[in-house]
Design an enzyme around this catalytic site. Structure first.
Site, short mmCIF file in Angstrom:
data_model
loop_
_atom_site.label_atom_id
_atom_site.label_comp_id
_atom_site.label_asym_id
_atom_site.label_seq_id
_atom_site.Cartn_x
_atom_site.Cartn_y
_atom_site.Cartn_z
N SER A 253 -13.38 -6.35 -28.17
CA SER A 253 -13.80 -7.51 -28.98
C SER A 253 -14.18 -8.68 -28.08
CB SER A 253 -12.68 -7.95 -29.92
OG SER A 253 -12.35 -6.91 -30.78
N ASP B 252 -9.73 -5.92 -26.04
CA ASP B 252 -10.63 -5.85 -24.88
C ASP B 252 -12.09 -5.75 -25.30
OD1 ASP B 252 -8.24 -5.77 -23.60
OD2 ASP B 252 -8.33 -3.63 -23.11
N LYS C 92 -4.42 -8.05 -19.39
CA LYS C 92 -4.44 -8.26 -20.83
C LYS C 92 -4.15 -9.70 -21.24
CE LYS C 92 -4.46 -4.89 -23.55
NZ LYS C 92 -5.66 -4.09 -23.82
N HIS D 258 8.28 -7.68 -3.33
CA HIS D 258 7.05 -7.98 -4.08
C HIS D 258 7.26 -9.22 -4.96
CE1 HIS D 258 4.67 -4.31 -3.30
NE2 HIS D 258 5.87 -3.78 -3.06
N GLY E 187 0.85 -1.20 0.00
CA GLY E 187 0.00 0.00 0.00
C GLY E 187 0.87 1.24 0.00
N GLU F 274 5.07 -10.69 -6.60
CA GLU F 274 4.13 -10.65 -7.72
C GLU F 274 4.70 -9.90 -8.94
OE1 GLU F 274 4.04 -9.01 -4.98
OE2 GLU F 274 3.08 -7.05 -5.14
N CYS G 12 5.18 -6.41 1.69
CA CYS G 12 5.54 -5.00 1.80
C CYS G 12 4.79 -4.34 2.95
CB CYS G 12 5.30 -4.31 0.45
SG CYS G 12 6.10 -2.72 0.36
N TYR G 13 3.78 -3.50 2.67
CA TYR G 13 3.00 -2.90 3.75
C TYR G 13 2.37 -3.99 4.62
CZ TYR G 13 -0.61 -0.04 6.02
OH TYR G 13 -1.41 0.60 6.95
N SER H 50 -14.23 -1.05 -30.30
CA SER H 50 -13.12 -0.43 -31.03
C SER H 50 -12.42 -1.44 -31.92
CB SER H 50 -12.12 0.15 -30.04
OG SER H 50 -11.47 -0.91 -29.36
N GLY H 51 -12.74 -2.73 -31.71
CA GLY H 51 -12.04 -3.76 -32.49
C GLY H 51 -10.75 -4.18 -31.82
N GLY H 52 -10.41 -3.52 -30.71
CA GLY H 52 -9.23 -3.94 -29.94
C GLY H 52 -9.56 -5.22 -29.19
P1 XMP Z 1 0.25 3.72 -19.72
O1 XMP Z 1 0.50 4.80 -20.72
O2 XMP Z 1 -0.70 4.16 -18.64
O3 XMP Z 1 -0.53 2.59 -20.52
O4 XMP Z 1 1.49 3.10 -19.20
C1 XMP Z 1 -0.75 1.30 -20.05
C2 XMP Z 1 -1.44 0.54 -21.15
O5 XMP Z 1 -2.77 1.03 -21.33
C3 XMP Z 1 -2.95 1.54 -22.64
N1 XMP Z 1 -3.74 2.76 -22.50
C4 XMP Z 1 -5.08 2.79 -22.59
N2 XMP Z 1 -5.97 1.81 -22.83
N3 XMP Z 1 -7.69 3.41 -22.69
C5 XMP Z 1 -7.28 2.13 -22.91
O6 XMP Z 1 -8.13 1.26 -23.14
C6 XMP Z 1 -6.87 4.43 -22.43
O7 XMP Z 1 -7.28 5.56 -22.26
C7 XMP Z 1 -5.49 4.10 -22.38
N4 XMP Z 1 -4.37 4.85 -22.16
C8 XMP Z 1 -3.31 3.99 -22.21
C9 XMP Z 1 -1.57 1.79 -23.17
O8 XMP Z 1 -1.53 1.76 -24.59
C10 XMP Z 1 -0.78 0.69 -22.51
O9 XMP Z 1 -0.90 -0.53 -23.17
#
Ligand code: XMP
Length: 514
Positions: free
Chosen positions: A233, A231, A370, A173, A59, A175, A86-87, A227-229
């Site tokens: 999808s 998550d 992910k 840590h 924490g 983990e 840790c904490y 978005s087709g990404g």
């Molecule tokens: P950062 O830049 O925070 O990104 O280290 C961590 C991971 O998250 C993605 N990322 C996002 N994904 N909405 C999303 O769904 C967002 O607003 C967003 N901003 C960052 C980034 O590409 C990386 O994989």
């Protein structure tokens, strides 16, 4: 068969969810509860869910802070295995009559632990182990019925255990992947100390998520951002399993997409059976972010505009529910939990305005990382190109064009990004990397193109390795490939005079620049 469960008591650490995920990687179900759970509630959960052990997370606070989170110390008397990290490690020491004090030197990063007693959680480990720490307090003394198992240069009690009860503490840590044999330490805790059975699988997750979605939405209609990404999808596939044609998936082209993206998404999902609506909102989004250079403001505006578009589409679709593909790191990094520090507003999360017009927001992937989402996607038989797709932020290229976004800058960023993608994938490196992309900085630099002075943009190339985006390392890409990327960008994009490579890990940087 009832699953065995490990409960993680959450003190707001950045890695709390990672602990639960690591436990699940061993096929043991794990969930998170607040640190202030009462011993009675814990006993009830224990009966209902076969709780076999507790892990007290790290924490951000010091045990000395006024109002710092503490557990009811009776929890340590339930004859339930406990591992404090840790904490959590310091808290166990403090609550059992040991002492905690500010460290003379704050330890942050990789260090070496000398293991004096390789037993229990530390069974089978070497005399020296590479571990990852991040702390400013240390355990000084332990009560007589506890013993020290390991120390580091700055930390005399880096690991301990109770001499008779299954209670352990680790200052580091396990983990985090930088703790080289952290996997084994957790494994020891699960199977040697808690005697768990490895009986949790991704099928269990799918069944749970589909049931839950069905239970919340019933016969209602839901709309979802698509978005087709990977998550969204995966969330679409899960939601479609739960509510069939009552799901409308809306693909919003906000104009911040990568090259060829809207077309390829449509193509990839042509054979799936759900209502797909495509909205061309490019002008609308560009107008909203015009002149905005503050990254958080940009993220908020884009998040809000998204919701507006959804609301309009939801009205048309008669949808009362919103489904989102939010995954765990999006939530933690948006600072949604008590005691955890906010890092950046992730699209679709804290960007949601209060004026939401939906009965409920359903996030079936909210507790997954992910790589777990990819496993679910594979099980749901999504196409390989979706399963392996690199993550892309919700606000898209708008957060990869630093500062104010313009049509022209988007064009440059899109082209540079396509070059990075092409070259990395052509070299066959894509599968081993977390992300590879270009950032259009708002710095200009002098160059020489065809004998004359040129003054153009600096593009930064960001290529990282990561397992779950909570930490990341810049990839040590062969110079030949970097050179090819650089020369293609400067040759094919007249507005760019210089290309740099980002050598920063996360932390301290984030993966995206904004
Ligand atoms: P950062 O830049 O925070 O990104 O280290 C961590 C991971 O998250 C993605 N990322 C996002 N994904 N909405 C999303 O769904 C967002 O607003 C967003 N901003 C960052 C980034 O590409 C990386 O994989």
């Amino acid at each position: 068969m009832t699953l065995d469960t490990i409960l993680v008591l959450d003190f707001g650490g950045q890695y709390t969810h990672l602990i639960a995920k690591r436990v699940r990687e061993h096929n043991v179900f794990s969930d998170i509860v607040s640190y202030d759970i009462s011993p009675d509630d814990l006993q009830n959960l224990r009966k209902e869910f076969n709780v076999k052990g507790l892990i007290l997370s790290g924490g951000p606070q010091s045990v000395f802070d006024l109002n710092s989170p503490k557990i009811d110390s009776k929890i340590l008397e339930l004859d339930l295995p406990v591992l404090g990290l840790c904490y959590g490690h310091q808290l166990i020491a403090l609550l059992t009559g040991g002492s905690v004090k500010p460290a003379r030197k704050r330890e942050f990063g990789i260090t070496y632990a000398s293991i004096s007693k390789p037993v229990g959680v530390l069974k089978g480990l070497e005399k020296k182990e590479k571990v990852w720490m991040s702390h400013s307090d240390i355990v000084g003394k332990l009560r007589d019925d506890f013993e020290v198992l390991a120390h580091t240069i700055n930390c005399p009690v880096a690991a301990f255990r109770h001499k008779k009860c299954p209670i352990y503490g680790l200052q580091w840590h396990p983990e985090v992947i930088h703790t080289e044999r952290g996997y084994k330490m957790l494994r020891n805790f699960l199977f040697e100390v808690c005697r768990c059975r490895a009986n949790w699988t991704m099928e269990d997750f799918i069944e749970k998520a589909v049931d839950e979605t069905r239970r919340i939405i019933g016969n209602g209609k839901a709309i979802m951002a698509f978005s087709g990404g990977i998550d969204s999808s995966t969330a679409v596939a899960l939601a479609a399993k739960a509510i069939d044609r009552n799901l409308t998936a809306v693909f919003v082209n906000h104009g911040f997409m990568r090259e060829g993206e809207p077309e390829s998404v449509k193509h990839a999902f042509a054979k799936f059976d759900f209502r797909l609506v495509t909205v061309d909102a490019r002008d609308r989004f560009l107008k909203r972010v015009q002149g905005i250079s503050n990254p958080e403001q940009k993220r908020k505006i884009i998040g809000e505009e998204f919701v507006r578009v959804f609301e309009e589409e939801a009205r048309k679709a008669d949808a009362e529910y919103l489904i989102q593909g939010t995954i765990y790191p999006d939530r933690i990094e948006s600072g949604f939990r008590k005691f955890s520090d906010k890092i950046k507003t992730h699209h679709n999360v804290a960007g949601l305005p209060a004026r939401m017009e939906f009965v409920a927001v359903v996030e079936p992937l909210r507790d997954l990382y992910k790589d777990e989402v990819r496993k679910v996607a594979k099980k749901l038989e999504l196409p390989d190109r979706i399963v392996k797709r690199q993550p892309f932020p919700g606000p898209g290229l708008a957060v990869r064009v630093l500062g104010a976004v313009t049509q022209n800058k988007l064009k440059i960023a899109r082209k540079a990004d396509a070059i990075v993608t092409e070259e990395v994938e052509r070299a066959g490196l894509g599968d081993d990397l977390w992300q590879y992309f270009a950032v259009l900085t708002n710095t200009k630099s002098t160059g020489v193109k065809g004998d004359s002075r040129a003054y153009g943009y600096v593009v930064a190339v960001r290529i990282v390795e990561s397992r779950e985006a909570m930490t990341a390392s810049f990839a040590k890409i062969p110079y030949k490939i970097l050179e090819k990327i650089s020369s293609r960008i400067t040759n094919e994009i007249p507005e760019v005079t210089r290309v740099t490579y980002d050598l920063t890990n996360k932390p301290p940087a984030t993966i995206e620049w904004e």
